[in-house]
Design a protein around this motif. Structure first.
Motif, PDB file in Angstrom:
ATOM      1  N   THR A 202     -17.384   3.750  22.578  1.00  0.00           N
ATOM      2  CA  THR A 202     -16.296   2.566  23.271  1.00  0.00           C
ATOM      3  C   THR A 202     -16.604   1.299  22.700  1.00  0.00           C
ATOM      4  O   THR A 202     -16.709   0.009  23.062  1.00  0.00           O
TER       5      THR A 202
ATOM      6  N   GLN B   7     -21.291  -0.111  20.172  1.00  0.00           N
ATOM      7  CA  GLN B   7     -22.094   0.044  21.978  1.00  0.00           C
ATOM      8  C   GLN B   7     -22.533   1.026  21.184  1.00  0.00           C
ATOM      9  O   GLN B   7     -23.476   2.420  22.183  1.00  0.00           O
TER      10      GLN B   7
ATOM     11  N   GLN C  42     -27.241   0.482  17.657  1.00  0.00           N
ATOM     12  CA  GLN C  42     -28.086  -0.589  17.962  1.00  0.00           C
ATOM     13  C   GLN C  42     -29.208   0.134  18.005  1.00  0.00           C
ATOM     14  O   GLN C  42     -29.803  -1.044  17.757  1.00  0.00           O
TER      15      GLN C  42
END
Length: 239
Positions: A82, A86, A91
């Motif tokens: 996505t 993300q 992350q």
């Protein structure tokens, strides 16, 4: 401050700390490459296999992202794409980098690879290995820990919580103790900065449940309720 750089080619993106590695390619994330180079120094099996290897003057840890639970039996290591920021590897890499800036006792991120496939992606993460350390679970299968060590465990968790770092899977396998007596926390997949305070007690309760579970499962596990009190004293007394 680390020098984080990004390179992309053929639907594969690598982000890396240029102070540790320079111009990395996909072979950096291939355990069989390191095995052929006789640089593979160990393996650890959990949900997937974690590989330890020597690169230049560094000892490193390579982890391939794999799903758990029922869905993991179907999709294994595939995730819906996505957007690059993300992805779980992106992350976790940047969360680790920010925690290093705050001097928290967590692994140093080296590189991450995100490889797009159709509507999905696969990913890997490399960190520096914590020197001369052992996970606390393995230690507790062999020996008791002192009240002071349990207290340091609580202090370390409090350090993260004071920085509003939520650890998605705070269990006894993700706590490390090195030869200098320092406690480290590892595996920050799906972790994040989180507002509020209610979740902090829930985080501690998750750790307690893991200790109780291992106490029931292991034939020899040197943990008792008094040890939890020492941990809580360290947590509550940390400033």
């Amino acid at each position: 401050m680390s020098d984080i750089q990004i390179i992309s080619q053929n639907r594969t993106t690598i982000l890396f700390d240029a102070d540790i590695v320079s111009n990395p390619d996909v072979l950096l994330f291939d355990p069989e490459h390191w095995r052929a180079q006789q640089s593979l120094t160990g393996e650890s099996t959990g949900r997937g296999t974690t590989y330890f290897f020597h690169y230049q003057q560094h000892e490193m840890v390579l982890r391939h992202y794999r799903r758990g639970g029922v869905i993991g039996k179907i999709l294994q290591d595939q995730y819906l794409y996505t957007g690059l920021t993300q992805t779980r590897a992106w992350q976790e890499f940047y969360l680790l980098a920010k925690m290093q800036q705050s001097q928290l006792p967590t692994p140093v991120p080296v590189a991450a690879k995100i490889e797009r496939r159709g509507v999905g992606y696969r990913a890997d993460l490399i960190t520096l290995r914590i020197p001369a350390s052992q996970d606390v679970f393995q230690l507790l299968c062999q020996q008791e820990l002192s009240a002071q060590q349990w207290g340091k465990m609580g202090q370390t968790i409090r350090q993260l919580h004071d920085q509003q770092i939520f650890h998605h899977d705070l269990n006894i396998h993700n706590l490390m103790l090195d030869q200098q007596g320092k406690i480290w926390i590892i595996d920050f997949d799906k972790c994040q900065r989180k507002n509020g305070h209610v979740w902090k007690q829930q985080n501690l309760e998750r750790l307690l449940r893991s200790l109780c579970k291992e106490k029931q499962r292991q034939p020899c596990f040197y943990w008792q309720e008094d040890d939890w009190e020492y941990l809580c004293e360290g947590y509550n007394g940390y400033k």
